[in-house]
Design an enzyme around this catalytic site. Structure first.
Site, PDB file in Angstrom:
ATOM      1  N   CYS A 127       5.983 -17.369  34.904  1.00 52.45           N
ATOM      2  CA  CYS A 127       5.705 -18.678  35.498  1.00 52.45           C
ATOM      3  C   CYS A 127       6.184 -18.736  36.951  1.00 52.45           C
ATOM      4  O   CYS A 127       5.613 -18.069  37.807  1.00 52.45           O
ATOM      5  CB  CYS A 127       6.300 -19.784  34.640  1.00 52.45           C
ATOM      6  SG  CYS A 127       5.590 -21.409  35.003  1.00 52.45           S
ATOM      7  N   HIS A 159       3.258 -18.772  29.476  1.00 55.60           N
ATOM      8  CA  HIS A 159       4.537 -18.697  28.768  1.00 55.60           C
ATOM      9  C   HIS A 159       4.397 -17.859  27.494  1.00 55.60           C
ATOM     10  O   HIS A 159       4.073 -18.383  26.425  1.00 55.60           O
ATOM     11  CB  HIS A 159       5.029 -20.104  28.436  1.00 55.60           C
ATOM     12  CG  HIS A 159       5.588 -20.818  29.624  1.00 55.60           C
ATOM     13  ND1 HIS A 159       6.918 -20.804  29.945  1.00 55.60           N
ATOM     14  CD2 HIS A 159       4.974 -21.525  30.604  1.00 55.60           C
ATOM     15  CE1 HIS A 159       7.110 -21.490  31.062  1.00 55.60           C
ATOM     16  NE2 HIS A 159       5.941 -21.934  31.474  1.00 55.60           N
ATOM     17  N   GLU A 195       6.615 -16.722  25.692  1.00 52.79           N
ATOM     18  CA  GLU A 195       7.608 -17.106  24.683  1.00 52.79           C
ATOM     19  C   GLU A 195       7.141 -18.304  23.863  1.00 52.79           C
ATOM     20  O   GLU A 195       7.776 -18.667  22.865  1.00 52.79           O
ATOM     21  CB  GLU A 195       8.940 -17.436  25.367  1.00 52.79           C
ATOM     22  CG  GLU A 195       9.053 -18.824  25.963  1.00 52.79           C
ATOM     23  CD  GLU A 195       8.274 -19.047  27.241  1.00 52.79           C
ATOM     24  OE1 GLU A 195       8.209 -20.191  27.717  1.00 52.79           O
ATOM     25  OE2 GLU A 195       7.718 -18.055  27.784  1.00 52.79           O
TER      26      GLU A 195
END
Length: 370
Positions: free
Chosen positions: A263, A348, A350
């Site tokens: 990001c 993202h 994650e």
């Protein structure tokens, strides 16, 4: 007080009437929309949402309540919350309190019973805009003045605002929600520009011994820690304002140390190589964004996204190769340095919230350190 009236006022003068489901008072920020169906607690505690008011496009929010286990940082960073309908009574075995109670406890101003479909269409057409949520419904002109006073996020460094202030260790993995945890064999220094906890949990489970450092930590200090790899985290604000991070990244590239950015970290890597970033019209915020590989098998991944700035492809230097693109608008999602062990991803991987398709990208970082 139940059904306390509240208003959402946009800087263009548009007024939406609803009811307050959070703290009394007002909040100001950039109004954006998120298309995720779940994960309201993870979103609100994501530091990347600093000075932003989140509009959730899903109709019913709060069904599963709130729990400390779903925090992505140590507090709520979003400026405010806009909903269609809030569930007052949660139904989930993990719930510790309802969404309205959690918002009030944390002093977050929020509004429900808003036509979020109309609001989202307005944001798509006109772009993200300054806005104010207020329980002072008798003085809309004052609320409008606050919305118009918001100066935006361009040129603003928010990484320093959200970053931890001291060097710390991280020892937690994903626990019952993760896969088999690997023994810690790689020392990774992670820059905290607003890092989400699930990124750290995944790196831990992948075998990384993590040292977290404040956003403005110098390259010399980090190099003295003798890391096997360096991680540049997500975070809020304008990446071009983080000149200190850009300079440090340039030093790491010169040293040839494995480097991974997510990001804001992805954007800082591009800037360190000579690229340019730009403000997007309404950004990417959601957990259903398709991204395609430009190399290899050209697989498509459904990903979680949260950013309002993008790397300008026309500015990319020859040393960077494009690895991923958004299938929504073709914007850059992944880059790889052609000569140095460095790469980044705009979305993202994650998740939290969102799908885990692209989590495999963490393995590339591990391979670079072997």
């Amino acid at each position: 007080m139940m059904n306390q009236p509240a208003i959402l006022v946009l800087a263009d003068g548009t007024i939406y009437e609803g009811i307050s489901i959070g703290a009394t008072g007002d909040c100001v920020g950039e109004l954006v929309f998120n298309t995720s169906l779940t994960g309201y607690q993870e979103m609100l505690t994501d530091p990347s949402y600093t000075r932003q008011i989140i509009t959730l496009t899903t109709a019913h929010v709060g069904n599963t309540g709130c729990t400390h286990e779903d925090m992505e940082s140590n507090k709520i960073w979003a400026a405010g919350l806009v909903l269609r309908h809030s569930s007052i009574i949660p139904s989930n075995y993990r719930s510790e309190q309802s969404l309205p109670d959690w918002l009030k406890k944390n002093g977050v101003v929020a509004i429900a019973e808003i036509d979020t479909r109309d609001l989202t269409l307005r944001l798509r057409e006109h772009g993200a805009v300054g806005a104010c949520i207020s329980t002072d419904v008798e003085n809309p002109e004052l609320v409008l003045a606050k919305a118009r006073a918001f100066s935006g996020l361009q040129g603003v460094d928010l990484a320093l605002e959200v970053s931890r202030k001291t060097i710390e260790r991280w020892h937690d993995g994903q626990g019952e929600w993760g896969r088999d945890s690997q023994p810690q064999q790689f020392h990774v220094v992670a820059y905290d520009f607003g890092v989400k906890h699930n990124i750290l949990r995944i790196l831990h489970d992948k075998g990384c011994h993590l040292t977290l450092v404040p956003a403005k930590t110098s390259a010399a200090e980090v190099l003295a820690m003798n890391p096997d790899g360096i991680f540049l985290s997500n975070g809020p604000g304008d990446p071009e304002a983080c000149d200190y991070a850009i300079r440090a990244t340039q030093e790491f590239l010169a040293q040839g140390i494995p480097l991974f950015g997510i990001c804001l970290g992805f954007q800082i890597l591009a800037l360190a190589c000579g690229g340019v970033t730009k403000k997007m019209k309404f950004g990417h915020h959601g957990a259903n964004h398709p991204v395609i590989e430009t190399e290899g098998k050209k697989r498509v991944f459904i990903t979680s996204q949260n950013h309002g700035f993008a790397v300008d492809e026309a500015s990319l230097p020859d040393c960077l190769a494009i690895t991923h693109r958004s299938l929504f608008d073709n914007t850059l999602q992944g880059i790889r340095h052609k000569e140095k062990p460095a790469f980044g991803f705009q979305g993202h991987p994650e998740a939290s919230p969102g799908p885990h398709d692209i989590e495999i990208i963490f393995n590339e970082f591990i391979q670079l350190m072997k």
